[in-house]
Structures are given as structure tokens and as C-alpha cells.
Design an enzyme around this catalytic site. Structure first.
Site, PDB file in Angstrom:
ATOM      1  N   CYS A  67      -0.675   3.205 -20.666  1.00  0.00           N
ATOM      2  CA  CYS A  67      -0.553   2.966 -22.243  1.00  0.00           C
ATOM      3  C   CYS A  67      -1.435   1.928 -22.527  1.00  0.00           C
ATOM      4  O   CYS A  67      -2.438   1.831 -21.084  1.00  0.00           O
ATOM      5  CB  CYS A  67       0.974   1.481 -22.437  1.00  0.00           C
ATOM      6  SG  CYS A  67       1.221   0.479 -21.664  1.00  0.00           S
ATOM      7  N   HIS A 114      -4.213  -6.172 -28.667  1.00  0.00           N
ATOM      8  CA  HIS A 114      -2.953  -5.353 -28.331  1.00  0.00           C
ATOM      9  C   HIS A 114      -2.032  -5.477 -30.019  1.00  0.00           C
ATOM     10  O   HIS A 114      -1.420  -6.954 -29.721  1.00  0.00           O
ATOM     11  CB  HIS A 114      -2.182  -5.623 -26.789  1.00  0.00           C
ATOM     12  CG  HIS A 114      -1.051  -4.338 -26.431  1.00  0.00           C
ATOM     13  ND1 HIS A 114       0.752  -4.507 -27.606  1.00  0.00           N
ATOM     14  CD2 HIS A 114      -0.934  -3.753 -25.642  1.00  0.00           C
ATOM     15  CE1 HIS A 114       0.325  -3.271 -27.034  1.00  0.00           C
ATOM     16  NE2 HIS A 114      -0.146  -3.074 -25.638  1.00  0.00           N
TER      17      HIS A 114
END
Length: 594
Positions: A26, A517
Site C-alpha cells: 500500500c 493518506h
């Protein structure tokens, strides 16, 4: 840093290619599904230059790298021949149940409150008021297969309305009456096994899983001009009888075996079961494996009419709230006291993430004391035979659903766990370093990091991700966004973009490294609901548009939308955080080189 060398070292220390089932990355982590985690040398991996930490969660072995994770993954994937695959089981269960857990919990509390009103004589079961409210509380659970069909179909990428029609057929009133009656029913001469599908879990999940194989085959078979009609038609012609003849009875049998197995274990060693669940539940939550219990608990209520685990879990939840109260009463750190105070209330109401990640796990000993107290309280609740009559989130609000057998045992268990965790934490759980807040010397030359998205500011320690909440990735700030556009908080360059589009890495002209994020675990959306407006190595200025995301769609998919801004090289700076509680075009962080 030599990323190829780091990749080679990590590959060897996780047990080599032969020990890897699946791997991907990720925005910050290498994610592995290992055949045998015991072969992974965690301490040695954490000691590697370039590795932040190792996290084991949701069946995954996660090596946290930071912004450079893609540079490490590429040579690792090349060396091991890896493919990007999802952690199917836990991810599937999580995605299926998460969208409607709130509604299920709310209706469960309503049923519990009605039971309480009847018990104290304020309502009569024959009254119209009771019947209307009971319908409001019971309808969601009665039609549970339909909600499961929609969410499972979404995850398996099949037609949600066909799946819903399939579930609706199982609950169709006239058919349901025949299936539970004495007169046998047949389909093309084949006897249909009589059973009831209301409130069931496993039959519809199996049916939708089979549908996910049938629908693509039918789509290939039919021309696109008639596909939209014939695929649903043939799907239902095949799947409804197949479910009634084979899948449904099989799923019901599996559910019965699971429920009977849980009940048998509980009957043999109820104290032990209570102690284990009371002590370990929050550990299961941290590692994401708690989702595997949700189908079992809902299935128990559907099959048996009650569940033994839920009362024990309330004890575990309240023990964390008690430990957090101990921190609140003892600490003199104003920021920690404010965080702990709010986390006590949310913990009592069943939301333990702020308590765990912001307080107890961060200070370590309070978390340990909470597990000890939860184990003792759970043993009391389990030994007394406490059981839940409806599914709801474990919390103080769930008490009415525990009325009946063993009710006082769960009350006593909760009190013991809460008080014991608070007392142990107060006297032994708060380190001396947190009793007084040290003043931080800040350089007079500061760089301001502006707000990248509008919304409500929350402490980073409260986010539902251990790596971010613990500060392992660096210092930063979290925002519950109230807008869908993310802009650059600094003047600098884009140093990392990801195919999943949920995160962006920046570096300022003065060398400040920042990770932006969006959401928790949103990497699993694979870019859906995100649109990126920048590319690798692009120069950006403060306020430049970076990406747009669909908050409502992401939340509807079951993901936490909390945004995080992390300074990944924070060790090089003195950092001040804003005291504001909302973003208004203001600066959020002021940083100065040490």
C-alpha cells in the site's frame, strides 16, 4: 539506500519465496500472507535500515517501510515472482458486515430495550405499541439475508439486485410457509428440504459466492444486446432452485454445526471461554481477526436464539474503558488527559479505538491491565451463563439485550473488569514520564504546513490504524474531512504516487517529507472513488489540487475516511501542532530543523 539489497534481505527474512502465499504493498507497507509466520524473523526485519516496524494484522504480515515502499516492492516482487492478491477471507467478511453494523446494532439495542420495558411491566407484548416497535427492531435481522446478499454481491462484483432477488426468494412468505410446513415440496420431482432462511447468514453467502462464478459465464454466453435481461433471468432460474435444493441446506447444516460447536465448548468450560474472550478480544480487534467471529455470533442468534460471546465481549470493551479512566485520573499531561477523558466515554459506548490506540496500547501497561481485568470479568460473565438475545455492538448500551439467564453475572463481570482495570492502571500503569509534560524547545525559524483538506482535526493517536496512531510512521495530524478535494500543504515536489490513488508523498523545497493518506485500508479500493491530478516528480505549490475522493462512496463501501498527514522524517525537526479543532485555511504544523 540500496532498495534492492533491502528487498533481498526482507525476502530472505520472511522465509523466502517458498513461504509467501500472497504479497502486495500500500502507501507505506509491504503486505504479506505467509504460509508460516513462525519462519519470519521479525526482530531481524525490524533491525534492517529502512524498516520502520513490523505489524501482524488481519492475517497479514506487514513490513512498514514508508514513502519508499514501492521502490522496495519492485525488486522484491521481481525476485519472488509475486502477484497482488487480497486477503480474501477476512477482507470479504469485513466488507460484507461493515456497511450495516451500525443499523444492526441499533435495532439490536431497540429489541433489548423492549425486553426491558416488558420485564418491568411498562409494556405488554400484546399491545400495538410493542408490536410496532418490535417490528422496527426485528425486521433488519429477519431480512438479514437480503442485506448480506447486497453487500456480498458488491464485494464479489456481481449484480446486487439479482443477489437481492435470490435472497428475497428464500424469504418469500408463501414459499417460507410451505418450507416450514408438514407438506413436502419438490422441484422437478426432487424433494426440497424444509428449513427457514430468515436471520440466516451462511446459506446466502454461499449462494452469492456461486453466483459470482455463474454470472460471468452467462455474460460471456449471451450477446451484449440481450445480456442485461437474459443473464439475470437464467441466473435466477438456476440459483433459486439450486440454493433451495443444495446450497441452502448445506449452509444451514454448516451454521448448525458451528452454533452447536460453540455451545458445546461453552457448556464444557464456560469460565475458560469467558476468560479467553474477555482477555483476548481487543487483541483480536487490533489484528483484525475479530471479523471472523461476527458471522458466528449472528448465526448463533439465528440458529439458537441467543449468543454466548457478546456478553463476554462487552466485558472486554469496558475493561479498556476502565484502564483509560485510570490514565485520565493519574496523568498530568494535559493532552493525554483530554484524550483519555473523551476515550472513556466512547469506550463505554462501544468504540474502543481511541482508548486503545491513543491511550492504553500507547502506554503499554494499561493495555495489559485491561486484558487481565477483562479475562477475570469475562470468566464471571461466562461462568454465569450470560447470553445475548440480539446482535449489537458490545457496550454498556447492549445490557438490555442480555436480560434473562446470567444477566447479573455480566453486570458483575463488567463492574469488576472496569474497576479493576482502572485501579491497576492508576497505581501501576502510568509511566512517570507522562505525569509531567516536558516543554519542547523550538527553533525560531519555522516552516508552516498548511491544511490539505477542510474538516475536523483529531489527534493522530486516535486513528484506527496502529502504525499511524502509534507514531511509528512519524508525527502528524489527522482530519475527519468535510470536503472531497485534497490540495498541497507545502511548496515542493511529488515524490510518490500510487496506483490505488489513496495516498501521495511530497517533499518540500527545504527537505520536509510528507505522506498524505486518505482513509484507513482504502488501498483495497484499488483506486475506485479516487481521481489523481498530479504525477511523479511534478512540482506543486501550496493549494495545488492533488486528488479528489468521493467521501460518501468510500464510507458506503465500509471504510473509515479519516485523513492523515504524516511527517515521515520527523526525527530531523522540532514540531508544533495547531491548537485549532477545525481547518480554516490555517497552518496545521509548524516545523523547524533541529
Amino acid at each position: 539506500m540500496n532498495y534492492e539489497t533491502l528487498a533481498k534481505d526482507i525476502l530472505g527474512l520472511v522465509g523466502g519465496k517458498a513461504n509467501i502465499n500472497e504479497a502486495w504493498h500500500c502507501a507505506t507497507r509491504l503486505r504479506f500472507k505467509l504460509k508460516d509466520e513462525n519462519k519470519a524473523q521479525t526482530a531481524e526485519i525490524e533491525a534492517l535500515p529502512g524498516v520502520v516496524t513490523v505489524v501482524k494484522s488481519a492475517g497479514q504480515y506487514q513490513v512498514v517501510i514508508g514513502n519508499s515502499v514501492a521502490k522496495v516492492f519492485e525488486p522484491l516482487a521481481a525476485a519472488a515472482g509475486l502477484e497482488h492478491l487480497d486477503n480474501r477471507f477476512i477482507s470479504f467478511i469485513s466488507s460484507v458486515f461493515t456497511p450495516f453494523l451500525g443499523a444492526m446494532a441499533g435495532t439490536g439495542v431497540l429489541k433489548g430495550l423492549l425486553a426491558l420495558l416488558v420485564a418491568i411491566g411498562w409494556l405488554d407484548k400484546t399491545s400495538g405499541t410493542y408490536q410496532i416497535w418490535y417490528a422496527a427492531g426485528d425486521a433488519f435481522f429477519f431480512f438479514l439475508p437480503i442485506w448480506l446478499a447486497f453487500t456480498a454481491a458488491k464485494q464479489l462484483k456481481v449484480n446486487q439486485y439479482v443477489a437481492g432477488a435470490l435472497a428475497g426468494a428464500l424469504l418469500y412468505p408463501s414459499l417460507a410457509t410451505v418450507l416450514t410446513g408438514t407438506k413436502p415440496l419438490d422441484f422437478l420431482g426432487i424433494r426440497v428440504i424444509g428449513t427457514t432462511y430468515s436471520s440466516s447468514v451462511i446459506p446466502i453467502l454461499l449462494a452469492v459466492w456461486l453466483l459470482s462464478y455463474l454470472q460471468p459465464a452467462l455474460d460471456r454466453a449471451f450477446h451484449e444486446s440481450i445480456r442485461n435481461i437474459l443473464t439475470p433471468l437464467v441466473s435466477l432460474l438456476i440459483m433459486v432452485p439450486l440454493t433451495l435444493l443444495v446450497v441452502g441446506p448445506l449452509g444451514t447444516s454448516v451454521g448448525t454445526v458451528l452454533s452447536s460447536g460453540v455451545e458445546s465448548i461453552y457448556n464444557v468450560a464456560s469460565y475458560v471461554a469467558g476468560a479467553v474472550m474477555g482477555a483476548m478480544w481487543q487483541v483480536f480487534v487490533i489484528f483484525g481477526v475479530h471479523w471472523t467471529f461476527v458471522p458466528v455470533m449472528t448465526n448463533n442468534i439465528g440458529q439458537l436464539g441467543h449468543d454466548y460471546m457478546l456478553p463476554m465481549l462487552s466485558v472486554a470493551v469496558l475493561s479498556q474503558a476502565g484502564a483509560t479512566l485510570g490514565v485520565f485520573l493519574k496523568t498530568k499531561d494535559k493532552k493525554m488527559k483530554a484524550l483519555a477523558g473523551s476515550a472513556v466515554l466512547t469506550g463505554i459506548l462501544g468504540i474502543t479505538e481511541p482508548a486503545i490506540y491513543g491511550v492504553t496500547l500507547k502506554l503499554k501497561k494499561p493495555f495489559i491491565f485491561a486484558t487481565i481485568a477483562g479475562g477475570i470479568g469475562g470468566a464471571i460473565a461466562g461462568g454465569g451463563g450470560a447470553q445475548a438475545s440480539a446482535f449489537t455492538l458490545p457496550s454498556l448500551l447492549a445490557l438490555p439485550t442480555y436480560l434473562g439467564k446470567g444477566f447479573m453475572s455480566v453486570v458483575v463481570g463488567i463492574i469488576v473488569a472496569f474497576v479493576l482495570a482502572a485501579v491497576l492502571t492508576y497505581w501501576f500503569g502510568v509511566p512517570s514520564a507522562s505525569l509531567e509534560k516536558a516543554t519542547q524547545k523550538v527553533s525560531s525559524v519555522e516552516e508552516e504546513v498548511m491544511a490539505p483538506v477542510s474538516g475536523t482535526i483529531v489527534p493522530l493517536s486516535t486513528v484506527k490504524d496502529e502504525v499511524f496512531a502509534s507514531g511509528a510512521m512519524g508525527r502528524g495530524i489527522a482530519i475527519v474531512p468535510e470536503a472531497d478535494t485534497l490540495v498541497s500543504p507545502i511548496k515542493g515536489k511529488v515524490v510518490a504516487v500510487y496506483p490505488s490513488k489513496h495516498a501521495i508523498g511530497l517533499i518540500s523545497d527545504d527537505g520536509l517529507e510528507i505522506l498524505l493518506h486518505v482513509g484507513i485500508d482504502t488501498v483495497q479500493l484499488n483506486g475506485e472513488h479516487f481521481e489523481q491530478f498530479v504525477k511523479q516528480d511534478q512540482q506543486v505549490d501550496v493549494g495545488d489540487k492533488l486528488l479528489v475522493f468521493d467521501r460518501e462512496a468510500i464510507q458506503s463501501a465500509g471504510y473509515d475516511i479519516t485523513f492523515m498527514m504524516i511527517i515521515t522524517n520527523a526525527e530531523n525537526y522540532n514540531i508544533r501542532e495547531t491548537e485549532d479543532t477545525a481547518t480554516n485555511g490555517n497552518w496545521l504544523l509548524a516545523v523547524a530543523p533541529q
